[in-house]
Design an enzyme around this catalytic site. Structure first.
Site, mmCIF file in Angstrom:
data_model
loop_
_atom_site.group_PDB
_atom_site.id
_atom_site.type_symbol
_atom_site.label_atom_id
_atom_site.label_comp_id
_atom_site.label_asym_id
_atom_site.label_seq_id
_atom_site.Cartn_x
_atom_site.Cartn_y
_atom_site.Cartn_z
ATOM 1 N N ARG A 222 -9.792 11.515 -2.737
ATOM 2 C CA ARG A 222 -10.539 11.478 -3.992
ATOM 3 C C ARG A 222 -11.990 11.886 -3.736
ATOM 4 O O ARG A 222 -12.566 11.560 -2.695
ATOM 5 C CB ARG A 222 -10.526 10.065 -4.584
ATOM 6 C CG ARG A 222 -9.197 9.642 -5.196
ATOM 7 C CD ARG A 222 -8.852 10.439 -6.453
ATOM 8 N NE ARG A 222 -7.599 10.003 -7.067
ATOM 9 C CZ ARG A 222 -6.409 10.580 -6.881
ATOM 10 N NH1 ARG A 222 -6.287 11.628 -6.083
ATOM 11 N NH2 ARG A 222 -5.343 10.127 -7.519
ATOM 12 N N HIS A 270 -7.900 20.582 -6.350
ATOM 13 C CA HIS A 270 -7.019 19.388 -6.379
ATOM 14 C C HIS A 270 -5.548 19.833 -6.396
ATOM 15 O O HIS A 270 -4.785 19.512 -7.307
ATOM 16 C CB HIS A 270 -7.333 18.519 -7.605
ATOM 17 C CG HIS A 270 -6.819 17.109 -7.470
ATOM 18 N ND1 HIS A 270 -7.532 16.011 -7.898
ATOM 19 C CD2 HIS A 270 -5.663 16.619 -6.942
ATOM 20 C CE1 HIS A 270 -6.825 14.909 -7.660
ATOM 21 N NE2 HIS A 270 -5.675 15.261 -7.078
HETATM 22 P P1 NDP Z 1 -0.596 4.681 0.394
HETATM 23 O O1 NDP Z 1 -0.965 3.576 -0.541
HETATM 24 O O2 NDP Z 1 0.816 4.867 0.766
HETATM 25 O O3 NDP Z 1 -1.440 4.551 1.743
HETATM 26 C C1 NDP Z 1 -2.775 4.162 1.754
HETATM 27 C C2 NDP Z 1 -3.225 3.973 3.194
HETATM 28 O O4 NDP Z 1 -4.639 3.709 3.193
HETATM 29 C C3 NDP Z 1 -2.562 2.781 3.888
HETATM 30 O O5 NDP Z 1 -2.294 3.084 5.220
HETATM 31 C C4 NDP Z 1 -3.633 1.695 3.808
HETATM 32 O O6 NDP Z 1 -3.613 0.741 4.860
HETATM 33 C C5 NDP Z 1 -4.895 2.535 3.955
HETATM 34 N N1 NDP Z 1 -6.070 1.826 3.416
HETATM 35 C C6 NDP Z 1 -6.262 1.362 2.167
HETATM 36 N N2 NDP Z 1 -7.458 0.736 2.073
HETATM 37 C C7 NDP Z 1 -8.008 0.793 3.308
HETATM 38 C C8 NDP Z 1 -9.220 0.325 3.867
HETATM 39 N N3 NDP Z 1 -10.112 -0.348 3.127
HETATM 40 N N4 NDP Z 1 -9.456 0.553 5.166
HETATM 41 C C9 NDP Z 1 -8.560 1.216 5.941
HETATM 42 N N5 NDP Z 1 -7.389 1.693 5.470
HETATM 43 C C10 NDP Z 1 -7.119 1.494 4.170
HETATM 44 O O7 NDP Z 1 -1.164 6.024 -0.300
HETATM 45 P P2 NDP Z 1 -0.606 7.514 -0.175
HETATM 46 O O8 NDP Z 1 -0.523 7.869 1.258
HETATM 47 O O9 NDP Z 1 0.605 7.720 -0.995
HETATM 48 O O10 NDP Z 1 -1.791 8.320 -0.908
HETATM 49 C C11 NDP Z 1 -3.122 8.246 -0.451
HETATM 50 C C12 NDP Z 1 -4.063 8.864 -1.473
HETATM 51 O O11 NDP Z 1 -3.944 10.274 -1.480
HETATM 52 C C13 NDP Z 1 -3.809 8.486 -2.923
HETATM 53 O O12 NDP Z 1 -4.317 7.212 -3.219
HETATM 54 C C14 NDP Z 1 -4.519 9.590 -3.670
HETATM 55 O O13 NDP Z 1 -5.858 9.218 -3.910
HETATM 56 C C15 NDP Z 1 -4.483 10.762 -2.698
HETATM 57 N N6 NDP Z 1 -3.648 11.859 -3.190
HETATM 58 C C16 NDP Z 1 -4.209 13.093 -3.365
HETATM 59 C C17 NDP Z 1 -3.452 14.144 -3.788
HETATM 60 C C18 NDP Z 1 -4.040 15.501 -3.946
HETATM 61 O O14 NDP Z 1 -3.386 16.410 -4.472
HETATM 62 N N7 NDP Z 1 -5.246 15.740 -3.501
HETATM 63 C C19 NDP Z 1 -2.016 13.999 -4.074
HETATM 64 C C20 NDP Z 1 -1.519 12.674 -3.826
HETATM 65 C C21 NDP Z 1 -2.322 11.652 -3.414
HETATM 66 P P3 NDP Z 1 -2.351 -0.245 5.052
HETATM 67 O O15 NDP Z 1 -1.246 0.643 5.567
HETATM 68 O O16 NDP Z 1 -2.807 -1.208 6.055
HETATM 69 O O17 NDP Z 1 -2.041 -0.826 3.697
HETATM 70 C C1 OXD Z 2 -2.135 11.883 -6.907
HETATM 71 C C2 OXD Z 2 -2.855 13.144 -7.086
HETATM 72 O O1 OXD Z 2 -2.763 10.833 -6.741
HETATM 73 O O2 OXD Z 2 -2.196 14.153 -7.411
HETATM 74 O O3 OXD Z 2 -0.890 11.914 -6.907
HETATM 75 O O4 OXD Z 2 -4.066 13.173 -6.873
#
Ligand code: NDP
Ligand code: OXD
Length: 307
Positions: A222, A270
């Protein structure tokens, strides 16, 4: 049962038809303020507060993306289930995108192509993979897939998450205590964190300055994770070699933003991992069937954690 669909932009007629085919005995609507019957479920992207205020009988809100920051910023009833998209074809796209960005930088393909365009047949000295450790912030659905894909190209890979993780061949760190070592060991930083109160502005002057000299930043999570001016300052000072940015604080990126013309930046709109309609409909329809038959489902967001 009634399901309402609410996405910004033109009427999502293709989605409506897809959902009707997947759940033939269900009534569907495209949400319109003041005109939609009370629904049992809503399928949304970036919904307005008015939908939440009006649709008081919802059992769950299904997001058609992985990141739920656009939903959790609303005022939601405490017992409303928010369900994120669980991969549904996104992780392979994210792995492609990030590997492409890392390899393009590491193999200096931009410089190679620029030289060819100038009519120069010139080899560059091969760089060493061991000098390009890649650190993945966020080891969830997407980060884990990306870390494994990078590892298959034999880059040294580090990971950082909130709780401890073990991924074969990935040097995993976690929590505040693991952050410093993670940053210090990283040259190419990939951000795949969710946007939460804890992670907003996490890519800033102080953290990015801890990357190895010649660092490279790939932000695919993001825009609000990154402090734009801090990135520009570190690019201009030479501490960072460049960045690939797919997400921005304001989207579309405003025309006057300094990122557009910066020679060390690669920008995409994006687009690193797109929501795939068929896979998404199939996943949400099967979760609705499961909920209706009293089963638990994966992907329910923990609102206090923020993801
Ligand atoms: P998940 O919820 O599966 O994974 C999030 C990860 O971040 C977990 O490993 C979690 O740790 C870690 N995390 C969360 N908070 C913290 C913190 N404070 N400190 C350290 N680690 C942290 O999310 P996804 O992998 O599915 O997606 C990640 C992000 O990607 C989405 O939230 C979205 O914003 C972005 N995205 C962007 C897209 C694009 O087209 N650009 C498309 C899809 C998603 P833990 O494992 O310990 O819970
Ligand atoms: C998502 C994205 O969060 O597309 O899935 O950014």
């Amino acid at each position: 049962m009634h399901i309402t669909i609410c996405f910004p932009g033109p009427k999502p007629l293709g989605w409506l038809a897809g959902f009707q085919a997947a759940l033939p005995n269900v009534e569907f609507s495209i949400w319109s303020q003041g005109e939609t019957p009370m629904a049992d479920y809503a399928v949304v992207w970036s919904p307005p507060q008015a939908l939440i205020d009006e649709q008081v009988q919802l059992k769950a809100l299904f997001n058609i993306g992985a990141g739920v920051d656009g939903i959790l910023k609303l005022s939601l009833p405490p017992d409303l289930k928010v369900v994120r998209l669980d991969d549904a074809g996104m992780s392979v796209q994210m792995a492609e995108f990030v590997c492409h960005a890392v390899i393009r930088h590491f193999r200096e393909f931009d410089q190679v192509e620029a030289a060819m365009q100038r009519g120069e047949w010139a080899f560059r000295k091969p760089l060493l993979r061991r000098d390009f450790p890649v650190g993945v912030m966020g080891l969830g659905v997407l980060g884990t897939r990306v870390a494994k894909a990078l590892q298959s190209f034999e880059f040294p890979v580090l990971g950082w998450s909130r709780s401890a993780k073990t991924i074969d061949g990935v040097h995993c760190h976690h929590g505040d205590e693991g952050f410093k070592d993670f940053l210090a060991g990283t040259r190419v930083l990939v951000n795949l964190l969710p946007l939460t109160a804890e992670t907003e502005n996490i890519l800033n002057r102080e953290t990015l300055a801890q990357l190895m000299p010649g660092g490279y930043v790939i932000n695919v999570a993001r825009g609000a994770h990154l402090v734009d001016e801090d990135l520009l300052a570190l690019l201009d000072s030479g501490h960072l070699a460049g960045a690939a940015l797919d997400v921005f604080r304001e989207e579309p990126l405003p025309k006057e933003h300094a990122f557009w013309a910066h020679p060390k930046l690669q920008l995409t709109p994006h687009t690193s991992a797109r929501t795939l309609r068929d896979e998404t409909i199939e996943q949400i329809a099967s979760k609705i069937r499961a909920l209706e038959s009293g089963q638990a489902i994966a992907g329910v967001v923990d609102a206090t954690r923020g993801y």
